[in-house]
Design a protein around this motif. Sequence first.
Motif, mmCIF file in Angstrom:
data_model
loop_
_atom_site.group_PDB
_atom_site.id
_atom_site.type_symbol
_atom_site.label_atom_id
_atom_site.label_comp_id
_atom_site.label_asym_id
_atom_site.label_seq_id
_atom_site.Cartn_x
_atom_site.Cartn_y
_atom_site.Cartn_z
ATOM 1 N N PHE B 91 -61.864 -9.730 70.103
ATOM 2 C CA PHE B 91 -60.312 -9.127 70.757
ATOM 3 C C PHE B 91 -59.933 -9.500 69.096
ATOM 4 O O PHE B 91 -59.441 -10.658 69.026
ATOM 5 N N LEU B 102 -48.886 -11.541 72.851
ATOM 6 C CA LEU B 102 -49.123 -10.779 72.202
ATOM 7 C C LEU B 102 -49.969 -9.348 72.415
ATOM 8 O O LEU B 102 -50.362 -8.945 73.934
ATOM 9 N N PHE B 103 -50.012 -8.513 72.127
ATOM 10 C CA PHE B 103 -51.097 -6.882 71.944
ATOM 11 C C PHE B 103 -52.565 -7.266 71.211
ATOM 12 O O PHE B 103 -52.642 -6.845 71.000
ATOM 13 N N PHE B 104 -53.860 -6.643 72.447
ATOM 14 C CA PHE B 104 -54.030 -6.551 72.655
ATOM 15 C C PHE B 104 -55.479 -5.220 72.663
ATOM 16 O O PHE B 104 -54.720 -4.553 73.001
ATOM 17 N N GLY B 105 -56.198 -5.162 71.375
ATOM 18 C CA GLY B 105 -57.093 -4.298 71.691
ATOM 19 C C GLY B 105 -58.387 -4.421 72.888
ATOM 20 O O GLY B 105 -58.051 -5.116 73.055
#
Lengths: 115, 113
Positions: B91, B102-105
């Motif tokens: 990720f 945090l922004f995750f893919g």
Amino acid sequence: AQSVAQPEDQVNVAEGNPLTVKCTYSVSGNPYLFWYVQYPNRGLQFLLKYITGDNLVKGSYGFEAEFNKSQTSFHLKKPSALVSDSALYFCAVRDWGGNTGKLIFGQGTTLQVKP
Amino acid sequence: EPEVTQTPSHQVTQMGQEVILRCVPISNHLYFYWYRQILGQKVEFLVSFYNNEISEKSEIFDDQFSVERPDGSNFTLKIRSTKLEDSAMYFCASRLAGTGELFFGEGSRLTVL
């Protein structure tokens, strides 16, 4: 060092009932705490965070979490569970050690909501 | 809503081959991260990246791993010579300055045979 613990591998609850997913933390600095949800074969979605202020924080999809400093806990709650809430939930804490803003995650708790 | 995008979604490779996983972080974010998750279990930190350099790396991130931000938008993770135990979901995440989350893919699943 910072860490979080999620003492339950799985939580089962009936639809419509309240749910709680537990998290305890250990930090050497200010506790920045987070909850994320992961649906099967998907990424982690941010639900809510506690940085400062009110101990009860509200987030996405009707979830909330209560910061309790004396018990070093940050439990995730929802008043009425939906079947669609079934997923893997992660508690996380900001690591102040390297000052990079990285998060350290708990082991995860699988929430099963049954109709 | 802006999101982190990752490619490929799934890659199968032979042991010893090089793999590059690509990420496009959210455009105004300044902090970038790679994490991995083995078999849907714990999410483990690999590396953080800021101001065009590694700011922190974990013990997992050995000499076989490298990261790069070649063109100001992409953020890549390279594994030079893959091992069976590198099989995992990787990720990418990004963060805005002054915030904590945090922004995750959606992740890149790597299978090493």
